[in-house]
Write a protein that holds these residues in place. Structure first.
Motif, PDB file in Angstrom:
ATOM      1  N   GLY A 300       0.797  -1.223   0.000  1.00  0.00           N
ATOM      2  CA  GLY A 300       0.000   0.000   0.000  1.00  0.00           C
ATOM      3  C   GLY A 300       0.824   1.265   0.000  1.00  0.00           C
ATOM      4  N   VAL A 337      -1.919  -7.286   6.543  1.00  0.00           N
ATOM      5  CA  VAL A 337      -1.361  -5.985   6.902  1.00  0.00           C
ATOM      6  C   VAL A 337       0.107  -6.235   7.211  1.00  0.00           C
ATOM      7  CG1 VAL A 337      -1.371  -4.130   8.593  1.00  0.00           C
ATOM      8  CG2 VAL A 337      -3.524  -5.139   7.839  1.00  0.00           C
ATOM      9  N   VAL A 339       3.831  -4.678   8.149  1.00  0.00           N
ATOM     10  CA  VAL A 339       4.624  -3.543   8.622  1.00  0.00           C
ATOM     11  C   VAL A 339       6.090  -3.902   8.451  1.00  0.00           C
ATOM     12  CG1 VAL A 339       5.223  -2.133  10.611  1.00  0.00           C
ATOM     13  CG2 VAL A 339       2.859  -2.817  10.247  1.00  0.00           C
TER      14      VAL A 339
ATOM     15  N   ALA B  94      -1.249   4.180   1.423  1.00  0.00           N
ATOM     16  CA  ALA B  94      -0.845   4.873   2.638  1.00  0.00           C
ATOM     17  C   ALA B  94      -1.058   6.370   2.524  1.00  0.00           C
ATOM     18  CB  ALA B  94       0.621   4.571   2.924  1.00  0.00           C
ATOM     19  N   ARG B 135      -5.451  -1.979   8.388  1.00  0.00           N
ATOM     20  CA  ARG B 135      -4.468  -1.401   7.474  1.00  0.00           C
ATOM     21  C   ARG B 135      -3.924  -0.074   8.000  1.00  0.00           C
ATOM     22  NH1 ARG B 135      -3.678  -3.088   1.709  1.00  0.00           N
ATOM     23  NH2 ARG B 135      -1.498  -3.418   2.071  1.00  0.00           N
ATOM     24  N   GLY B 138      -1.617  -0.562  10.727  1.00  0.00           N
ATOM     25  CA  GLY B 138      -0.318  -0.986  10.199  1.00  0.00           C
ATOM     26  C   GLY B 138       0.508   0.186   9.696  1.00  0.00           C
ATOM     27  N   PHE B 139      -0.141   1.079   8.946  1.00  0.00           N
ATOM     28  CA  PHE B 139       0.576   2.250   8.433  1.00  0.00           C
ATOM     29  C   PHE B 139       1.131   3.095   9.568  1.00  0.00           C
ATOM     30  CE2 PHE B 139      -2.229   2.210   4.462  1.00  0.00           C
ATOM     31  CZ  PHE B 139      -1.314   1.434   3.809  1.00  0.00           C
ATOM     32  N   LEU B 141       1.790   2.251  12.649  1.00  0.00           N
ATOM     33  CA  LEU B 141       2.915   1.561  13.283  1.00  0.00           C
ATOM     34  C   LEU B 141       4.181   1.735  12.470  1.00  0.00           C
ATOM     35  CD1 LEU B 141       1.578  -1.884  14.490  1.00  0.00           C
ATOM     36  CD2 LEU B 141       2.776  -0.190  15.855  1.00  0.00           C
ATOM     37  N   ASP B 142       4.026   1.620  11.178  1.00  0.00           N
ATOM     38  CA  ASP B 142       5.170   1.709  10.284  1.00  0.00           C
ATOM     39  C   ASP B 142       5.812   3.088  10.353  1.00  0.00           C
ATOM     40  OD1 ASP B 142       6.910   0.647   8.560  1.00  0.00           O
ATOM     41  OD2 ASP B 142       5.675   0.882   6.786  1.00  0.00           O
ATOM     42  N   ARG B 147      12.741   1.967  12.433  1.00  0.00           N
ATOM     43  CA  ARG B 147      13.524   1.204  11.487  1.00  0.00           C
ATOM     44  C   ARG B 147      14.495   2.144  10.773  1.00  0.00           C
ATOM     45  NH1 ARG B 147       9.400  -0.261   8.903  1.00  0.00           N
ATOM     46  NH2 ARG B 147       8.616  -1.479  10.602  1.00  0.00           N
ATOM     47  N   ARG B 170      -0.882  -2.796  17.521  1.00  0.00           N
ATOM     48  CA  ARG B 170      -0.553  -4.116  16.991  1.00  0.00           C
ATOM     49  C   ARG B 170      -1.782  -5.008  16.975  1.00  0.00           C
ATOM     50  NH1 ARG B 170       4.671  -4.200  19.736  1.00  0.00           N
ATOM     51  NH2 ARG B 170       6.172  -3.711  18.103  1.00  0.00           N
ATOM     52  N   ALA B 173      -4.110  -4.008  14.300  1.00  0.00           N
ATOM     53  CA  ALA B 173      -3.623  -4.487  13.001  1.00  0.00           C
ATOM     54  C   ALA B 173      -3.863  -5.980  12.855  1.00  0.00           C
ATOM     55  CB  ALA B 173      -2.135  -4.169  12.854  1.00  0.00           C
ATOM     56  N   SER B 212       9.518  12.552   2.950  1.00  0.00           N
ATOM     57  CA  SER B 212       9.577  12.473   1.497  1.00  0.00           C
ATOM     58  C   SER B 212       8.864  11.219   1.021  1.00  0.00           C
ATOM     59  CB  SER B 212      11.026  12.468   1.053  1.00  0.00           C
ATOM     60  OG  SER B 212      11.710  11.471   1.771  1.00  0.00           O
ATOM     61  N   ARG B 213       8.717  10.235   1.938  1.00  0.00           N
ATOM     62  CA  ARG B 213       8.131   8.970   1.522  1.00  0.00           C
ATOM     63  C   ARG B 213       6.786   9.174   0.826  1.00  0.00           C
ATOM     64  NH1 ARG B 213       7.442   4.215   5.628  1.00  0.00           N
ATOM     65  NH2 ARG B 213       7.991   2.725   4.073  1.00  0.00           N
ATOM     66  N   TRP B 214       5.885   9.898   1.509  1.00  0.00           N
ATOM     67  CA  TRP B 214       4.585  10.051   0.882  1.00  0.00           C
ATOM     68  C   TRP B 214       4.587  11.144  -0.168  1.00  0.00           C
ATOM     69  CZ3 TRP B 214       4.105   8.088   5.944  1.00  0.00           C
ATOM     70  CH2 TRP B 214       3.502   6.823   5.950  1.00  0.00           C
ATOM     71  N   ASP B 217       6.341   9.634  -3.229  1.00  0.00           N
ATOM     72  CA  ASP B 217       5.739   8.435  -3.791  1.00  0.00           C
ATOM     73  C   ASP B 217       4.764   8.845  -4.872  1.00  0.00           C
ATOM     74  OD1 ASP B 217       6.674   6.156  -2.984  1.00  0.00           O
ATOM     75  OD2 ASP B 217       5.175   5.718  -1.470  1.00  0.00           O
TER      76      ASP B 217
END
Lengths: 460, 221
Positions: A300, A337, A339, B94, B135, B138-139, B141-142, B147, B170, B173, B212-214, B217
């Motif tokens: 996504g 989903v 991550v 996302a 979803r 999840g986004f 959390l990401d 990371r 969590r 998700a 910059s990711r979104w 993209d």
């Protein structure tokens, strides 16, 4: 010194993919898109647009080589002072290397600006000194030719500015909008070039009237050519860019046509099988998945999110494929989903297969229309949760037909150092928690087995 | 879930697909505690009608001509703080999900949601609690993960999730309902709701999203 020597000859091949950038999009849309993104590892050689002192050459080279700007600048200065190569290299890079994309924002700190100005002054001073010591090449460069070069630099820099304005304005106007100051700068630059060349000719040659006239004409032509270099280059690049855009858009149209075709086929199938709700559901879900995957990628984030390695065959993709197979086979909803992502190794491949088995298990026995899958990639391990809200069962008394879970899930996971936790009670649904350490070492005898199963193979 | 005798929740639909609007309307009308008071097919129509009708909850499509759900939110949120917006979209991307949450939606559900679940989501946002699809959880959390490659946190109050919030996300998700999360973590449903609200606030205000990711993209088509 060595950094500069390494950088300059090395720069030449780097330029070519840039200049013929329109070639690479023959491979397709995706290439064009990934190419446009700044790569974290080695960015393509591009002059800095923001935060530059003269033309962004030093900054661009530094970005490309991954060294500090200061060292690049010092190298240019040293090379410039000791024989003029630095000046020529800088100018050639300026002409040949294109600027980076307009949306990269940088700032030039005050300290760095002063430092760079100091270095530029040092280059000028050093050049003069070298000229005074009798180095003729440098003498020409800091003398009349230097004047011409400064003029050309002013004009070229103006061209860069105009290009930036054109890009920020969205290229709505066909021509380059030029303000009054810009005109002044260009004229001043042109005068510099003319004066420089004239002084150079007068100072270095003794000749008759006819020869002089011929040379003057020639010099004027050279001057004009030097001044208009940016516009010629821009013309060539614009043509290339236009061609690239045309190819991209036709590619897009082609893919869209293919998609529309496949959607139409699905719709036709749905109409023909409207008396079989299960089949209709399967078709609709399959089509939805295909479209979604194409539009937004497996997780996504769009196709190949920026800043992340392209993990086309990574964990996220593999889990999504596994979920799709289960959906197709059992006509239920499996929406993973995910991550994080990571390239597949043997441990993760086993994890994907075990997850697939758990999904199949839920699809077969839970008597539900939906299964939740959650994957989280952490530094030390990867967790997968497969959950359903189905009829559930008592783990202490697993029916004999649930061998799938015991053998393929447990066996696969433990062979690679992973663990399985099962939670369920009658009426409460079930959840399988798979955990695989990231350095899941693969025993040798298991490898052929795993790789054989890895390709898409619904075993039902 | 509502006590008998309470007024039905007044819902307004915004979606540029008339077919989808009529589908949602039919499904929601079957639920007693929700009533659909109006619908609109474009941003301008929606802004005018919501101003006029003052519904409790606006179901908002993310993708519409003229700016989509985010544009409706931009125009209406400042003047109508009591109207709650719930984004409803086919898009799983996302950038869309996060954009509409940051524009002020109280929740995000996908269009494949069942009528009953949708009514439940409406009830939940009406009572002030956010609705997170797995979803979306999840986004989020990401984005808040540490990371390599993630944006460094600036303001720790806004840019980091607490351990509890992370646990709750969590489980969201993983497809758990609030009640199940409460049971799992041995906390009350109210506490779960507080955690999710706090995550929503951070999602809306933290600048870890100005990445910059979104922005960079780019989707095809």
């Amino acid at each position: 010194m060595s950094a500069g020597h390494g950088g300059w000859p090395g720069a030449a091949p780097e330029i070519s993919p840039d200049v013929d950038g329109c070639m690479s999009c023959d491979h397709g849309v995706v290439t064009a898109v990934t190419q446009a993104r700044p790569r974290p590892t080695t960015p393509p050689l591009a002059r800095r647009r923001d935060g530059r002192l003269i033309a962004g050459v030093a900054g661009g080279v530094a970005d490309h080589l991954g060294v500090q700007v200061l060292w690049v600048r010092i190298t240019f200065v040293l090379l410039g002072v000791t024989g003029g190569a630095g000046f020529i290299a800088y100018l050639l890079l300026w002409i040949l290397v294109r600027q980076e994309r307009a949306d990269v924002v940088r700032t030039l700190p005050r300290g760095e600006r002063q430092q760079a100005l100091g270095l530029a002054a040092l280059a000028g001073g050093g050049g003069l000194a070298a000229a005074a010591l009798g180095n003729t090449a440098v003498g020409w460069i800091v003398g009349p030719l230097g004047v011409a070069l400064v003029g050309a630099a002013v004009v070229w820099r103006e061209a860069d500015e105009a290009q930036r304005r054109r890009w920020t304005a969205g290229a709505r106007f066909g021509g380059v909008s030029v303000g009054r100051n810009a005109v002044l700068r260009v004229v001043a630059g042109a005068v510099f070039v003319a004066v420089g060349i004239a002084v150079f000719l007068l100072g270095n040659l003794q000749m008759g009237q006819l020869q002089f006239a011929l040379l003057a004409v020639l010099a004027t032509l050279v001057g004009v050519a030097v001044i208009t270099v940016p516009w010629w280059l821009k013309l060539v690049r614009d043509l290339g860019e236009e061609r690239r855009e045309r190819i991209v858009s036709s590619e897009r149209a082609e893919i869209a046509a293919h998609l529309h075709d496949s959607v139409l086929q699905t719709l036709a199938l749905i109409q023909r099988q409207s008396d079989q709700p299960r089949e209709v559901l399967r078709l609709a879900r399959g089509q939805e998945r295909e479209l979604r995957h194409w539009l937004y990628g497996p997780t996504g984030y769009g196709r190949g999110a920026a800043g992340e390695p392209a993990l086309d065959s990574g964990l996220a993709d593999a889990i999504t494929v596994a979920a799709a197979e289960v959906e197709d086979t059992y006509a239920i909803d499996v929406r993973p989903v995910v991550v994080g992502d990571r390239p597949l190794d043997d441990g993760l491949r086993a994890l994907v297969l075990a997850s697939r088995e758990a999904m199949v298990n839920a699809a077969k026995h839970a008597e539900v229309g939906e299964v939740s899958v959650y994957v989280e990639v952490e530094a030390d391990d990867v967790h997968v949760f497969v959950r359903d809200r189905g009829i559930g069962f008592d783990p202490a008394d697993v029916p004999t037909d649930r061998h799938g879970l015991a053998d393929s899930v447990h066996g696969r996971m433990t062979r690679h150092g992973g663990t399985v936790r099962l939670r369920s009670s009658p009426g409460e649904g079930a959840e399988v928690h798979l955990r695989m350490p990231s350095d899941g070492a693969a025993p040798a005898e298991d490898r052929p087995n795993t790789t054989q199963e890895a390709p898409t193979c619904p075993q039902t | 879930m509502t006590e008998p005798g309470t007024e039905p929740i007044r819902v307004f639909l915004v979606d540029d697909h008339a077919l989808f609007r009529s589908g949602v309307r039919a499904e929601l009308d079957r639920v007693a505690e929700v009533t659909v008071v109006g619908e609109a097919g474009s941003v301008d129509e929606a802004v005018a009608a919501v101003r006029h009708l003052l519904p409790d909850v606006v179901l908002l499509d993310v993708h519409m001509p003229d700016g989509g759900g985010a544009e409706v939110l931009r125009q209406l949120r400042p003047e109508l703080p009591d109207v709650v917006f719930l984004a409803l979209s086919v898009s799983d991307a996302a950038e869309d999900v996060i954009a509409v949450i940051r524009a002020g939606a109280r929740g995000y559900v996908t269009k494949t949601i069942s009528g009953r679940d949708l009514a439940e989501a409406v009830r939940r946002v009406k009572s002030g609690d956010p609705v997170f699809s797995p979803r979306l959880a999840g986004f989020v959390l990401d984005v808040f993960s540490d990371r390599p490659g993630a944006a460094p946190p600036g303001d720790p109050e806004l840019d980091l999730l607490t351990r509890r919030e992370r646990d709750v996300l969590r489980l969201l998700a993983r497809g758990y309902a609030y009640k199940e999360i409460a049971g799992e973590l041995f906390i009350s449903v109210k506490t779960v709701e507080t955690h999710v609200s706090s995550v929503l606030r951070k999602t809306q205000l933290s600048n870890r999203y100005e990445l910059s990711r979104w922005a960079s993209d780019r989707r095809l088509v």
